[in-house]
Design a protein around this motif. Structure first.
Motif, mmCIF file in Angstrom:
data_model
loop_
_atom_site.group_PDB
_atom_site.id
_atom_site.type_symbol
_atom_site.label_atom_id
_atom_site.label_comp_id
_atom_site.label_asym_id
_atom_site.label_seq_id
_atom_site.Cartn_x
_atom_site.Cartn_y
_atom_site.Cartn_z
ATOM 1 N N ALA A 192 68.604 69.867 45.520
ATOM 2 C CA ALA A 192 69.135 68.677 46.171
ATOM 3 C C ALA A 192 69.535 67.625 45.144
ATOM 4 N N VAL A 193 68.666 67.397 44.147
ATOM 5 C CA VAL A 193 68.982 66.425 43.086
ATOM 6 C C VAL A 193 70.150 66.926 42.245
ATOM 7 N N TRP A 194 70.187 68.240 41.977
ATOM 8 C CA TRP A 194 71.274 68.820 41.167
ATOM 9 C C TRP A 194 72.630 68.640 41.846
ATOM 10 N N ARG A 195 72.698 68.900 43.149
ATOM 11 C CA ARG A 195 73.971 68.778 43.868
ATOM 12 C C ARG A 195 74.476 67.337 43.847
ATOM 13 N N GLU A 196 73.582 66.405 44.098
ATOM 14 C CA GLU A 196 73.997 65.000 44.045
ATOM 15 C C GLU A 196 74.475 64.623 42.644
ATOM 16 N N SER A 197 73.787 65.152 41.640
ATOM 17 C CA SER A 197 74.147 64.830 40.260
ATOM 18 C C SER A 197 75.530 65.363 39.905
ATOM 19 N N LEU A 198 75.873 66.550 40.396
ATOM 20 C CA LEU A 198 77.207 67.101 40.134
ATOM 21 C C LEU A 198 78.292 66.201 40.706
ATOM 22 N N TRP A 199 78.061 65.662 41.895
ATOM 23 C CA TRP A 199 79.048 64.736 42.464
ATOM 24 C C TRP A 199 79.161 63.460 41.631
ATOM 25 N N LEU A 200 78.048 62.941 41.165
ATOM 26 C CA LEU A 200 78.084 61.707 40.374
ATOM 27 C C LEU A 200 78.868 61.894 39.084
ATOM 28 N N VAL A 201 78.741 63.077 38.462
ATOM 29 C CA VAL A 201 79.521 63.364 37.248
ATOM 30 C C VAL A 201 80.983 63.569 37.600
ATOM 31 N N LYS A 202 81.252 64.380 38.636
ATOM 32 C CA LYS A 202 82.643 64.684 39.002
ATOM 33 C C LYS A 202 83.420 63.423 39.352
ATOM 34 N N ASP A 203 82.764 62.506 40.070
ATOM 35 C CA ASP A 203 83.444 61.288 40.527
ATOM 36 C C ASP A 203 83.414 60.167 39.494
ATOM 37 N N ASP A 204 82.943 60.486 38.268
ATOM 38 C CA ASP A 204 82.892 59.501 37.170
ATOM 39 C C ASP A 204 82.045 58.282 37.506
ATOM 40 N N ILE A 205 81.016 58.479 38.296
ATOM 41 C CA ILE A 205 80.069 57.404 38.600
ATOM 42 C C ILE A 205 79.007 57.313 37.515
ATOM 43 N N ALA A 206 78.661 58.459 36.944
ATOM 44 C CA ALA A 206 77.632 58.480 35.898
ATOM 45 C C ALA A 206 77.862 59.684 34.991
ATOM 46 N N THR A 207 77.393 59.565 33.745
ATOM 47 C CA THR A 207 77.417 60.687 32.809
ATOM 48 C C THR A 207 76.107 61.466 32.928
ATOM 49 N N THR A 208 76.048 62.616 32.272
ATOM 50 C CA THR A 208 74.801 63.398 32.303
ATOM 51 C C THR A 208 73.639 62.588 31.726
ATOM 52 N N GLN A 209 73.887 61.818 30.660
ATOM 53 C CA GLN A 209 72.802 61.038 30.067
ATOM 54 C C GLN A 209 72.355 59.921 30.991
ATOM 55 N N GLU A 210 73.300 59.268 31.660
ATOM 56 C CA GLU A 210 72.924 58.174 32.563
ATOM 57 C C GLU A 210 72.100 58.692 33.746
ATOM 58 N N ILE A 211 72.445 59.871 34.240
ATOM 59 C CA ILE A 211 71.660 60.459 35.326
ATOM 60 C C ILE A 211 70.254 60.818 34.830
ATOM 61 N N ASP A 212 70.183 61.425 33.642
ATOM 62 C CA ASP A 212 68.869 61.753 33.088
ATOM 63 C C ASP A 212 68.045 60.497 32.838
ATOM 64 N N ASP A 213 68.705 59.406 32.391
ATOM 65 C CA ASP A 213 67.979 58.151 32.169
ATOM 66 C C ASP A 213 67.427 57.587 33.480
ATOM 67 N N ALA A 214 68.223 57.717 34.558
ATOM 68 C CA ALA A 214 67.760 57.235 35.860
ATOM 69 C C ALA A 214 66.481 57.959 36.274
ATOM 70 N N ILE A 215 66.377 59.230 35.885
ATOM 71 C CA ILE A 215 65.191 60.019 36.242
ATOM 72 C C ILE A 215 64.039 59.722 35.299
ATOM 73 N N ARG A 216 64.289 59.818 33.977
ATOM 74 C CA ARG A 216 63.166 59.757 33.035
ATOM 75 C C ARG A 216 62.628 58.349 32.819
ATOM 76 N N PHE A 217 63.466 57.314 33.061
ATOM 77 C CA PHE A 217 62.963 55.945 32.947
ATOM 78 C C PHE A 217 62.537 55.380 34.304
ATOM 79 N N GLY A 218 62.792 56.137 35.373
ATOM 80 C CA GLY A 218 62.503 55.632 36.702
ATOM 81 C C GLY A 218 61.582 56.523 37.494
ATOM 82 N N PHE A 219 62.147 57.115 38.553
ATOM 83 C CA PHE A 219 61.273 57.821 39.498
ATOM 84 C C PHE A 219 60.630 59.068 38.913
#
Length: 501
Positions: A195-222
Motif C-alpha cells: 500500500a505504501v509502495w503504490r502511493e509512493s510510485l504515484w508521488l514520484v510519477k506525478d513529481d510531488i516527491a523524489t525517492t529521497q523525500e519519500i524516504d525522509d518522510a518515513i525515516r524522520f517521521g512515522f
C-alpha cells in the motif's frame, strides 16, 4: 520449551536465503546449502561476514559456537538428515513446485519445509506435493539475521500443530514467529508495504516527491513510531486520553476523502522506471550495497538496543535471545575442565571498531563489560545457572577495582585469566587478567561478589552446587601466587593536588 535444531538445509542462498543461513549458523545449527549460482559461495560468505559483525555488536553474551556450513551440488545432498528445510528460490511457482518435489524425494519423513515466499499461499505451494501437510510459509524480512519477524502461514486449522513446531524451532534462533490466522495473498506485512509502495510510485510519477523525500518522510517521521509501536498503538496515542474510539470518530470521515490511489496503480513504463532509478542513484549511489547493508545493520542494532533497554517490542525478543546465549555460555563453562591449579580461561572477546573511544583505544566501559562477562562465565562454571537462579538465589558484584595497563586497539583478541582469590559462606573474591593474543596484559580487575536471596534482598549463604565446586577449585587456586596489587586501594591524593593528604 523451545526445540534445539541441530541440522537445517537452505535451498537458495541469495539475499533472503543467505540471511537464513546466517541466522541458523550463528545460532549453532549445522547448515547444508544448495544454490546453483556460480558466485553462491562468495555471496553467502559476504553475507556471513556482515552477520557476524552485526551479531557481535547486537549481543553482549559470549558467541555461540557456530554450526558447520556445507555446500552441496544437488538438493538431495543438502536436505539429507535435515530437521528443518527453508526454501528461498525466486518467486516463480513452477520453480518452487520443482524444488519441493526434489526436497520431498530426499527429505526425512518428519522434516519441516518452510518457504520464504512473500506472496504465494500455502495451498498454491502444496499443489502436486506428496506430503503437502509439511509445507508451509515461513516468510522473513531482510536482513533475516537481524529482523526477528517471520510470518508462518498454513492452509487451515489442521496445520496448527506443524506451525507450532516451526514456531518453537524458529523462536530458539531469536525470531518472533507470527502465525497468520488464514492464508491470503502476500500475508500481512507485505500487503501493508504494498500500500505504501503504490502511493509512493504515484508521488514520484506525478513529481510531488523524489525517492529521497519519500524516504525522509518515513525515516524522520512515522517510521520511528512504527518501529516500536506499530500502527494501531500509534493511533491509540493520537486519540489522546479518549483513546482509539476518539481517534476513529475524528479521522474516520477521511476514509472517504481522495487520499489514496490504492487500486489505481501507475503503469511501470520505461520512463518511470528510469526516473526512479536515477533518483535512487542520486540518493544512495555513493555507497556500495555492502556499505548500505552495514549502515542498515548498525541502525537496526541501535534501535533494537533501545527497545531492549525499555523492554518493548522486538527488544523483548532480543532480550530472550541474549538470555539463551548467556545460558548456553554458562553451560559450556560449567562443563569445561580447565586445570584448577592454573588461572581459568573461561571467556574470550574481540575488540570491535565500535568499542573504541576518541583516542582510538578500547573505551572504559568495555573493560568492565569484558570483566563482567568473565565473571558470568566463572559463575556458570561453578553452577550458577537458570535453575539455581529460579530458587531466588544469585550472586551480585558489590565491589570492583580495574587497572588499565595498555592501550587496547581494534581487532585485539582478548582472553581473560581468572583466579579465585578466596571465598566464604556468602562471598567470592575473584581476580581477572585480560591479555591480548601476544600474551600482553591489557588490564586487571578484582571483584568482590556477594551471594544473595533475591526475594528477601539480602545476603545469604551459598548452596549446592556452588559450594562444592568452589571447594573443589580451592586447593589448586590457593596454591597460585596472589597478585601483588590484589586488595590495594588507589593511593590517596592530597589537596592541593600532589601534596600528601
Amino acid at each position: 520449551m523451545t526445540r534445539t535444531l541441530s541440522r537445517a538445509a537452505c535451498i537458495g542462498g541469495g539475499v533472503i536465503g543467505g540471511g537464513w543461513i546466517a541466522r541458523f549458523l550463528l545460532d549453532g545449527t549445522d547448515v547444508a546449502v544448495h544454490d546453483p549460482h556460480p558466485d553462491a559461495r562468495r555471496i553467502i560468505g559476504e553475507v556471513l561476514d556482515n552477520a557476524r559483525r552485526a551479531r557481535a555488536r547486537l549481543i553482549s553474551a559470549p558467541p555461540v559456537p557456530e554450526g558447520r556450513l556445507s555446500f552441496h551440488d544437488d538438493i538431495a545432498g543438502a536436505v539429507e538428515g535435515a530437521e528443518y528445510i527453508q526454501e528461498s528460490v525466486p518467486e516463480r511457482l513452477d520453480l518452487k513446485h520443482e524444488v519441493f518435489a526434489a526436497i520431498e524425494a530426499a527429505a526425512a519423513p518428519g522434516a519441516l519445509i518452510g518457504s520464504s515466499t512473500s506472496g504465494f499461499k500455502p495451498s498454491e505451494l502444496r499443489e502436486g506435493a506428496t506430503h503437502p501437510e509439511r509445507i508451509f510459509v515461513a516468510h522473513p524480512f531482510n536482513p533475516v539475521y537481524l529482523v526477528p519477524l517471520v510470518e508462518l502461514v498454513g492452509s487451515g486449522p489442521q496445520d496448527e500443530a506443524i506451525l507450532d513446531r516451526a514456531a518453537d524451532i524458529l523462536a530458539r534462533t531469536g525470531m518472533h514467529p507470527l502465525k497468520i490466522r488464514r492464508e491470503i495473498d502476500a500475508h500481512i506485512a507485505d500487503r501493508l508495504l504494498e500500500a505504501v509502495w503504490r502511493e509512493s510510485l504515484w508521488l514520484v510519477k506525478d513529481d510531488i516527491a523524489t525517492t529521497q523525500e519519500i524516504d525522509d518522510a518515513i525515516r524522520f517521521g512515522f517510521g520511528l513510531r512504527w518501529a516500536q509501536m506499530g500502527l494501531f498503538e500509534t493511533y491509540r496515542i493520537a486519540g489522546g486520553e479518549a483513546g482509539m474510539k476518539h481517534f476513529i470518530d475524528q479521522f474516520g470521515p477521511a476514509l472517504k476523502w481522495p487520499w489514496t490511489k490504492l487500486m489505481d496503480v501507475p503503469e511501470m513504463t520505461e520512463e518511470l522506471s528510469a526516473k526512479i532509478a536515477a533518483q535512487s542513484d542520486a540518493q544512495s549511489g555513493q555507497h556500495t550495497i555492502r556499505e548500505l547493508e552495514r549502515i542498515r545493520d548498525d541502525n537496526l542494532i541501535g534501535i533494537l538496543h533501545a527497545l531492549r533497554a525499555n523492554g518493548w517490542g522486538a527488544g523483548e525478543t532480543l532480550r530472550a535471545m541474549e538470555e539463551r546465549a548467556f545460558a548456553q555460555a554458562h553451560a559450556r563453562a560449567a562443563h569445561a575442565a580447565p586445570d584448577p591449579a592454573a588461572p581459568l580461561e573461561l571467556h574470550r572477546a574481540k575488540v570491535g571498531g565500535d568499542w573504541l573511544d576518541y583516542n582510538g583505544h578500547m573505551t572504559e566501559f568495555r573493560y568492565l563489560q569484558v570483566f563482567g562477562d568473565a565473571t558470568d562465565a566463572f559463575l556458570g562454571h561453578i553452577g550458577m545457572d537458570a535453575d539455581y537462579r529460579a530458587q531466588g538465589l544469585s550472586v551480585y558484584t558489590v565491589e570492583t577495582h580495574i587497572r588499565h595497563l595498555a592501550e587496547t586497539g581494534a581487532g585485539a583478541n582478548l582472553t581473560v585469566r581468572t583466579t579465585l582469590l578466596g571465598f566464604d559462606a556468602k562471598r567470592i573474591r575473584l581476580h581477572h587478567e585480560m591479555v591480548d593474543g601476544a600474551g600482553t596484559v591489557q588490564a586487571t580487575a578484582e571483584h568482590m561478589l556477594m551471594h544473595v536471596d533475591t526475594q528477601a534482598g539480602r545476603a545469604c549463604p551459598m548452596g549446592a552446587p556452588l559450594t562444592e565446586r568452589l571447594a573443589a577449585l580451592a586447593p589448586g587456586q590457593s596454591a597460585l601466587p596472589a597478585p601483588d596489587h590484589a586488595g590495594r586501594p588507589i593511593r590517596d591524593i592530597g589537596w592541593p593536588l600532589g601534596e600528601p593528604a
